[in-house]
Design a protein around this motif. Structure first.
Motif, short mmCIF file in Angstrom:
data_model
loop_
_atom_site.label_atom_id
_atom_site.label_comp_id
_atom_site.label_asym_id
_atom_site.label_seq_id
_atom_site.Cartn_x
_atom_site.Cartn_y
_atom_site.Cartn_z
N VAL A 1 0.94 -1.53 0.15
CA VAL A 1 -0.29 -0.20 -0.48
C VAL A 1 1.04 1.56 0.09
O VAL A 1 0.27 2.04 -0.96
CB VAL A 1 -0.79 0.09 1.26
N ASP A 2 2.05 0.97 0.47
CA ASP A 2 2.99 2.78 0.34
C ASP A 2 3.28 2.70 -0.46
O ASP A 2 3.78 3.97 -0.74
CB ASP A 2 4.35 1.91 1.55
N LYS A 3 2.96 1.93 -1.50
CA LYS A 3 3.73 2.75 -3.10
C LYS A 3 2.44 2.94 -3.86
O LYS A 3 2.77 2.98 -5.17
CB LYS A 3 4.92 1.29 -4.08
N LEU A 4 1.53 2.80 -2.75
CA LEU A 4 0.33 2.76 -4.03
C LEU A 4 -1.08 4.41 -4.34
O LEU A 4 -0.53 4.87 -2.98
CB LEU A 4 -0.66 1.45 -3.37
N ILE A 5 -1.30 4.12 -5.12
CA ILE A 5 -2.05 5.57 -4.76
C ILE A 5 -3.18 5.16 -5.06
O ILE A 5 -3.67 4.57 -6.49
CB ILE A 5 -2.28 6.80 -6.27
N ILE A 6 -4.45 4.91 -3.92
CA ILE A 6 -5.60 4.40 -4.36
C ILE A 6 -7.12 5.28 -4.83
O ILE A 6 -7.55 6.22 -3.54
CB ILE A 6 -6.02 3.88 -3.10
N THR A 7 -7.98 4.54 -5.12
CA THR A 7 -9.15 5.75 -5.70
C THR A 7 -9.86 4.04 -5.89
O THR A 7 -10.05 2.64 -5.16
CB THR A 7 -8.91 6.30 -6.91
N ASN A 8 -11.24 4.46 -5.69
CA ASN A 8 -12.19 3.55 -6.29
C ASN A 8 -12.72 2.59 -8.17
O ASN A 8 -11.34 3.60 -8.83
CB ASN A 8 -14.00 3.85 -6.36
N LEU A 9 -13.11 2.03 -8.36
CA LEU A 9 -13.24 1.16 -9.46
C LEU A 9 -13.86 2.56 -10.48
O LEU A 9 -13.26 2.76 -11.83
CB LEU A 9 -14.23 0.33 -9.16
N GLN A 10 -15.25 2.99 -10.02
CA GLN A 10 -15.84 3.85 -10.76
C GLN A 10 -14.59 4.97 -11.62
O GLN A 10 -14.63 5.45 -12.62
CB GLN A 10 -16.63 4.66 -10.74
N SER A 11 -13.10 5.69 -10.55
CA SER A 11 -12.97 6.36 -10.94
C SER A 11 -12.45 6.12 -12.72
O SER A 11 -11.44 6.92 -13.35
CB SER A 11 -11.56 6.96 -9.67
N VAL A 12 -11.66 4.76 -12.51
CA VAL A 12 -10.71 4.43 -13.26
C VAL A 12 -11.38 4.27 -14.96
O VAL A 12 -11.48 4.10 -16.01
CB VAL A 12 -10.53 2.86 -12.73
N TRP A 13 -12.66 4.26 -14.13
CA TRP A 13 -13.35 3.82 -15.71
C TRP A 13 -13.88 4.82 -16.12
O TRP A 13 -13.80 4.87 -17.58
CB TRP A 13 -14.78 2.63 -14.72
N ALA A 14 -14.48 5.62 -14.88
CA ALA A 14 -14.27 7.68 -15.94
C ALA A 14 -13.24 7.21 -16.57
O ALA A 14 -13.48 8.29 -17.29
CB ALA A 14 -14.41 8.19 -13.98
N VAL A 15 -12.11 7.92 -15.85
CA VAL A 15 -11.16 8.02 -16.44
C VAL A 15 -10.75 7.78 -18.05
O VAL A 15 -10.17 7.85 -18.71
CB VAL A 15 -9.88 8.44 -15.57
N HIS A 16 -11.20 6.57 -18.17
CA HIS A 16 -11.19 5.44 -19.78
C HIS A 16 -12.01 6.35 -20.22
O HIS A 16 -12.11 6.25 -21.49
CB HIS A 16 -10.48 4.76 -19.46
N GLU A 17 -13.46 5.86 -19.93
CA GLU A 17 -14.37 7.05 -20.51
C GLU A 17 -13.76 8.16 -21.75
O GLU A 17 -14.19 8.68 -22.26
CB GLU A 17 -15.09 6.54 -20.55
N SER A 18 -13.44 8.84 -20.27
CA SER A 18 -13.64 10.66 -20.69
C SER A 18 -12.56 10.62 -21.08
O SER A 18 -12.03 11.60 -22.23
CB SER A 18 -13.06 10.95 -19.24
N HIS A 19 -11.13 9.10 -21.36
CA HIS A 19 -10.49 9.50 -23.01
C HIS A 19 -10.75 9.19 -23.88
O HIS A 19 -10.80 9.74 -24.62
CB HIS A 19 -9.00 8.29 -22.36
N ASP A 20 -12.04 7.99 -23.75
CA ASP A 20 -12.20 7.77 -24.98
C ASP A 20 -13.37 8.87 -25.26
O ASP A 20 -13.78 9.40 -27.22
CB ASP A 20 -13.35 6.62 -25.23
N GLU A 21 -14.12 9.51 -25.28
CA GLU A 21 -14.80 10.09 -25.60
C GLU A 21 -14.66 11.29 -24.39
O GLU A 21 -15.84 11.54 -23.33
CB GLU A 21 -16.22 9.36 -25.42
N GLU A 22 -14.10 12.32 -24.85
CA GLU A 22 -13.84 13.39 -23.59
C GLU A 22 -15.62 14.17 -23.55
O GLU A 22 -15.54 14.87 -21.90
CB GLU A 22 -12.57 14.36 -24.57
N GLU A 23 -16.12 14.70 -24.38
CA GLU A 23 -17.01 15.16 -24.33
C GLU A 23 -18.04 15.04 -23.31
O GLU A 23 -18.66 15.37 -22.78
CB GLU A 23 -17.27 15.47 -25.91
N HIS A 24 -18.16 13.38 -23.03
CA HIS A 24 -18.98 12.80 -22.51
C HIS A 24 -18.33 12.85 -20.55
O HIS A 24 -19.27 12.22 -19.83
CB HIS A 24 -19.31 11.94 -22.56
N ALA A 25 -17.70 13.66 -20.44
CA ALA A 25 -16.60 13.41 -19.20
C ALA A 25 -17.22 13.86 -17.89
O ALA A 25 -17.98 13.10 -16.84
CB ALA A 25 -15.05 13.73 -19.40
N SER A 26 -18.83 14.96 -18.18
CA SER A 26 -19.14 15.21 -17.25
C SER A 26 -20.68 14.07 -16.65
O SER A 26 -21.40 14.64 -15.76
CB SER A 26 -19.86 16.30 -17.57
#
Lengths: 429, 209
Positions: free
Chosen positions: A189-214
């Motif tokens: 854990v000391d070497k990690l940055i931890i978030t929830n699953l939704q963040s990971v999905w969100a960042v990649h959807e926003s990557h795919d379709e930047e305009e739908h990020a909101s």
């Protein structure tokens, strides 16, 4: 001027040959000590991190790679698995708990891991208890070492970089906000940055379709409600209720599994490997396999080090033997001035043992210095544990071996000194 | 009586035997033993110093025969009562001359007395060399320090084995003079064994082997 001091002065007087002996002996002992320390540290850290994980499930590939990536976060993941497959697994009667892991981004080479509160329950239970919430979407908790190296503080915001290694491309449309720093746990854990699953999905959807990020927040909400719904209905296959195409897009990287019941260990890994598109790997088994590979290298290095120690023993012998021939007159003089045979014997032995003492001292400082550099500079996912420098039982044997070898190297010259013929030595110079 | 030899015989092996003349030495007497190489001069010296055991006869030093003592007591007796000077000046090479001399005091179980060392070194004109290592000194200087060492523990007997043979005429005379002077000053009796006839004149009492 006692005997110890005299022995020390004699060693100093023979600078070159003493240095050679000390160099060889400290190198040999230092190498053994370093190998033992590194092996101990490696095994401790590796075992500590798999303490409560029975099985890891991920995409098909190398089981060792799966363990290294999902448990230790040092290798690339084997691939992704569908969320619905994970959810099926979660509901398996033999599974006590399954923790999802999802990778995507990193920040200054520290991995951003999407997971849930169960992960912290496993690796930082005290912190989880004391903190109020697991991060919401867009929020992160930062491990102690990651925080120290990146300089991230609570309320800082940052962009993640795509991929797990060097930053080539950053996701500037998705901001992470630091909501907490996890104190040092002495594990991954000391070497990690931890978030929830939704963040990971969100960042990649926003990557795919930047305009739908909101719209991400809404998606998440839908998803959570959907999950809840399936639970209430008690359906075995949750995805059937959802829009298959929408749910199918959601992927995770791997899952950490705890077994329920004794049969799980026997049944579940085979079942998963044979009947699903997933791969199950047992950390204990893979880590042991890794250790046995390491153990071979360790044995080789130790054998090498023992040869060096033997050579140093010979060097101590030659150094003492030669100097004895050259200073027979000196020793006869000492006898004449009132020194006993045993005092001469002790003097020569002390010279050998002092060389061992200095060598061992240097060896232990050296081994710990090198270990420190290795642990702090090598990206093994193993930081410094608080007791990294601690004395190992094996090292006591090493000390014993070092002193014994020097003692035996000194023995013959010492016996010669004991039986020195004084009148002959002094009159026929 | 300082030294008494009576009926002293030494055997190198069962066939070769050496017989020494009887002699006595009083407190303020000094003795020169002259003889060619191989005449047994050194052997006589080593018998006196209890470094070799006699086959027959006694050595009495201040009325005590060191040959009747155990090896450990012999070592202690020698350290206390006898000092030896050789042709070659032996020193512990790793130590400075001063440290060598302090070691001499220590091994004889006498108190560390640095002023005495300095005073003696001054007397022999080598006080400025005390901090040097033995290898840094000339042969003459080394021999002077041997003399300092020989009288340092105020022994009863100073035994010198060819102390002048390695030295030139001038140094040989000086060394033997100093040995005699220092022996007188510290109340010791000096026995010199040598083949070096240059120093004959300094002694009133001498024997030939």
């Amino acid at each position: 001027m006692n005997l110890l001091n005299l022995a020390y002065q004699n060693i100093r007087h023979r600078k070159l040959s003493s240095s050679l002996s000390i160099l060889l002996l400290s190198f040999g002992c230092g190498l053994i000590s370093l190998v033992l320390l590194a092996q101990n540290q490696l095994e401790k850290r590796f075992i500590k991190n798999i303490e409560s994980i029975d099985m890891v499930v991920g995409a098909k590939g190398s089981p060792l790679q799966l363990i290294l990536s999902a448990v230790y976060h040092i290798d690339a993941p084997t691939g992704n698995i569908n969320l619905d497959e994970f959810e099926k697994l979660q509901k398996n009667a033999l599974v006590k708990k399954a923790i999802p892991l999802s990778y995507g981004d990193s920040y200054q080479n520290f991995r951003i891991l999407g997971t849930n509160a169960d992960y912290l329950q496993l690796y930082a239970p005290a912190f989880l208890k004391s903190s109020k919430n697991f991060p919401h979407t867009g929020e992160v908790l930062v491990g102690a070492e990651a925080a120290a190296r990146t300089g991230l503080k609570v309320n800082d915001t940052f962009y993640g970089s795509h991929g797990l290694q060097d930053a080539i491309e950053s996701h500037e449309s998705f901001t992470y906000k630091v909501v907490g720093i996890i104190p040092a746990q002495g594990n991954v854990v000391d070497k990690l940055i931890i978030t929830n699953l939704q963040s990971v999905w969100a960042v990649h959807e926003s990557h795919d379709e930047e305009e739908h990020a909101s719209h991400e927040e809404a998606h998440d909400h839908d998803h959570e409600e959907g999950e809840h719904h399936t639970h209430e209905e008690g359906h075995l296959i949750s995805t059937s209720d959802m829009g298959a195409d929408e749910k199918g897009e959601k992927e995770i990287t791997a899952a950490l599994v705890q077994f329920k019941g004794a049969m799980a260990r026997i049944m579940l890994p085979n079942y998963i490997n044979d009947n699903t598109g997933l791969m199950a790997a047992l950390p204990a088994f893979e880590v042991n396999r890794l250790f046995s590979l390491v153990a071979d290298a360790v044995v080789f290095l130790q054998a090498l080090a023992f040869v060096v120690i033997l050579l140093s023993g010979i060097s101590v012998f030659i150094s003492l033997y030669q100097s004895l021939q050259a200073r027979k007159g000196e020793l006869a003089l000492l006898r004449n001035l009132g020194a006993s045979r045993w005092q001469l014997f002790t003097l020569i032995c002390l010279e050998g043992l002092l060389i061992a003492f200095f060598s061992l001292l240097i060896a232990f400082l050296l081994s710990r210095g090198i270990l420190y550099l290795l642990l702090t500079n090598m990206d093994l996912g193993l930081g410094l544990s608080p007791d990294w420098w601690a004395w190992l039982t094996y090292e006591s044997y090493l000390v014993l071996a070092g002193f014994l070898i020097s003692f035996f190297a000194a023995l013959l010259p010492a016996i010669q000194a004991f039986y020195l013929n004084i009148p002959k030595t002094l009159s026929h110079a | 009586m300082r030294l008494q030899l009576s009926n002293l015989t030494y055997a190198y092996n069962s066939s070769a035997e050496l017989k020494f003349p009887d002699l006595t030495l009083l407190q303020d007497e000094h003795l020169l033993v002259l003889g060619p190489s191989g005449s047994g001069k050194s052997t006589l010296l080593h018998l006196m110093a209890a470094l070799l055991p006699p086959k027959k006869g006694n050595v009495l030093i201040e009325g005590q025969d060191p040959h009747t003592l155990s090896t450990a007591r012999q070592d202690a007796f020698r350290a206390k009562n006898i000092s030896l000077v050789w042709q070659k000046a032996y020193f512990v090479q790793a130590l400075s001359v001063l440290e060598n001399l302090r070691l001499t005091q220590k091994l004889a179980q006498s108190k560390s007395d640095e002023p005495k060392i300095k005073q003696l070194a001054q007397r022999l004109n080598v006080a400025t060399l005390l901090s040097k290592k033995p290898a840094e000194l000339s042969l003459g200087e080394q021999q002077r320090f041997s003399i300092v060492r020989a009288v340092l523990n105020s022994p009863k007997l100073i035994l010198a084995d060819e102390p002048t043979s390695a030295l030139d005429d001038e140094n040989a005379q000086k060394v033997v003079q100093l040995l005699l002077e220092m022996a007188k000053e510290t109340g010791a009796s000096l026995v010199v064994v040598t083949h070096d006839a240059r120093i004959k004149n300094h002694f009133t009492k001498s024997i030939s082997l």
